[in-house]
Write an enzyme that holds these catalytic residues in place. Structure first.
Site, PDB file in Angstrom:
ATOM      1  N   CYS A  47     -13.871 -13.976  84.211  1.00 50.55           N
ATOM      2  CA  CYS A  47     -13.864 -14.683  85.487  1.00 50.55           C
ATOM      3  C   CYS A  47     -12.713 -15.692  85.538  1.00 50.55           C
ATOM      4  O   CYS A  47     -12.119 -15.908  86.596  1.00 50.55           O
ATOM      5  CB  CYS A  47     -15.205 -15.372  85.735  1.00 50.55           C
ATOM      6  SG  CYS A  47     -16.518 -14.200  86.162  1.00 50.55           S
ATOM      7  N   CYS A  89     -16.725 -17.385  82.355  1.00 54.30           N
ATOM      8  CA  CYS A  89     -16.376 -16.609  81.164  1.00 54.30           C
ATOM      9  C   CYS A  89     -14.877 -16.299  81.197  1.00 54.30           C
ATOM     10  O   CYS A  89     -14.184 -16.594  82.183  1.00 54.30           O
ATOM     11  CB  CYS A  89     -17.180 -15.313  81.123  1.00 54.30           C
ATOM     12  SG  CYS A  89     -16.705 -14.115  82.391  1.00 54.30           S
ATOM     13  N   TYR A 125     -21.699 -22.977  79.152  1.00 53.65           N
ATOM     14  CA  TYR A 125     -22.130 -21.721  78.545  1.00 53.65           C
ATOM     15  C   TYR A 125     -21.748 -21.774  77.072  1.00 53.65           C
ATOM     16  O   TYR A 125     -20.858 -22.521  76.674  1.00 53.65           O
ATOM     17  CB  TYR A 125     -21.449 -20.542  79.268  1.00 53.65           C
ATOM     18  CG  TYR A 125     -21.966 -19.199  78.831  1.00 53.65           C
ATOM     19  CD1 TYR A 125     -23.298 -18.845  79.024  1.00 53.65           C
ATOM     20  CD2 TYR A 125     -21.130 -18.277  78.228  1.00 53.65           C
ATOM     21  CE1 TYR A 125     -23.772 -17.606  78.622  1.00 53.65           C
ATOM     22  CE2 TYR A 125     -21.587 -17.034  77.824  1.00 53.65           C
ATOM     23  CZ  TYR A 125     -22.911 -16.711  78.020  1.00 53.65           C
ATOM     24  OH  TYR A 125     -23.378 -15.491  77.613  1.00 53.65           O
ATOM     25  N   GLU A 144     -18.809 -15.890  90.174  1.00 55.70           N
ATOM     26  CA  GLU A 144     -17.406 -16.174  90.496  1.00 55.70           C
ATOM     27  C   GLU A 144     -16.700 -14.907  90.964  1.00 55.70           C
ATOM     28  O   GLU A 144     -15.943 -14.926  91.943  1.00 55.70           O
ATOM     29  CB  GLU A 144     -16.646 -16.712  89.271  1.00 55.70           C
ATOM     30  CG  GLU A 144     -17.293 -17.886  88.593  1.00 55.70           C
ATOM     31  CD  GLU A 144     -18.205 -17.497  87.434  1.00 55.70           C
ATOM     32  OE1 GLU A 144     -18.094 -18.130  86.371  1.00 55.70           O
ATOM     33  OE2 GLU A 144     -19.013 -16.570  87.591  1.00 55.70           O
ATOM     34  N   HIS A 195     -20.579 -11.288  87.937  1.00 54.11           N
ATOM     35  CA  HIS A 195     -20.790 -12.725  87.838  1.00 54.11           C
ATOM     36  C   HIS A 195     -20.596 -13.360  89.214  1.00 54.11           C
ATOM     37  O   HIS A 195     -19.918 -12.799  90.087  1.00 54.11           O
ATOM     38  CB  HIS A 195     -19.821 -13.333  86.832  1.00 54.11           C
ATOM     39  CG  HIS A 195     -20.127 -12.949  85.419  1.00 54.11           C
ATOM     40  ND1 HIS A 195     -19.451 -13.461  84.348  1.00 54.11           N
ATOM     41  CD2 HIS A 195     -21.049 -12.094  84.903  1.00 54.11           C
ATOM     42  CE1 HIS A 195     -19.941 -12.958  83.226  1.00 54.11           C
ATOM     43  NE2 HIS A 195     -20.911 -12.114  83.544  1.00 54.11           N
ATOM     44  N   CYS A 242     -31.363 -11.722  89.251  1.00 54.75           N
ATOM     45  CA  CYS A 242     -31.340 -11.723  87.787  1.00 54.75           C
ATOM     46  C   CYS A 242     -32.425 -12.642  87.250  1.00 54.75           C
ATOM     47  O   CYS A 242     -32.625 -13.741  87.752  1.00 54.75           O
ATOM     48  CB  CYS A 242     -29.960 -12.157  87.280  1.00 54.75           C
ATOM     49  SG  CYS A 242     -28.654 -10.997  87.738  1.00 54.75           S
TER      50      CYS A 242
END
Length: 148
Positions: free
Chosen positions: A102, A99, A120, A73, A71, A28
């Site tokens: 997750c 998030c 975040y 996690e 993600h 990414c």
């Protein structure tokens, strides 16, 4: 700080730095995130953000993250699900705060501690983890210039 708390703090910093290095495996471009699941001082799983197995290693399209990117996690927890290890009582080290989606996986997996290095913009995942009585520790690494 008593000796056992200091030892745990130093271990937390080391595992978090390892998660940061693991994040470098991500393809990414916008954000690289790494995660490690540790139980009894053993790494039992790892993950980084990226596309599902067998997909092209391209996370973004037209400057947007593809909706099927996993993600870090989620990758670490689902990897555990395919193994014979249990995450019950484990610690998750992740480079960015989880998030909401997750956080749900973390709760259901039995992980009891989450240590993260970057906040975040959304904190709803952290709030849910705390509501589930999971120990959550923010441990920034950028100012880590001391030797242990």
């Amino acid at each position: 700080m008593d000796i056992s708390k200091e030892k745990q703090y130093n271990l937390d910093k080391r595992y978090l730095r390892m998660a940061q290095i693991w994040a470098e495996n991500s393809y990414c471009k916008r954000r690289q995130v790494g995660a490690l699941v540790v139980k009894k001082q053993m790494i039992i799983s790892d993950g980084y953000n990226g596309t599902p197995s067998g997909f092209e290693n391209v996370c973004e399209e037209d400057d947007k993250t593809k909706p099927y990117v996993l993600h870090a996690e989620a990758n670490a927890i689902t990897k555990l699900a395919r193994s014979h290890n249990s995450s019950e009582g484990a610690t998750l080290y992740v480079t960015s705060s989880p998030c909401l989606e997750c956080a749900k996986l973390i709760i259901q997996s039995g992980i009891k501690r989450v240590i993260y290095a970057e906040k975040y913009r959304l904190q709803d995942g952290i709030e849910l983890l705390k509501r589930a009585n999971i120990e959550v520790v923010y441990l920034p690494l950028e100012d880590d210039s001391t030797n242990e």
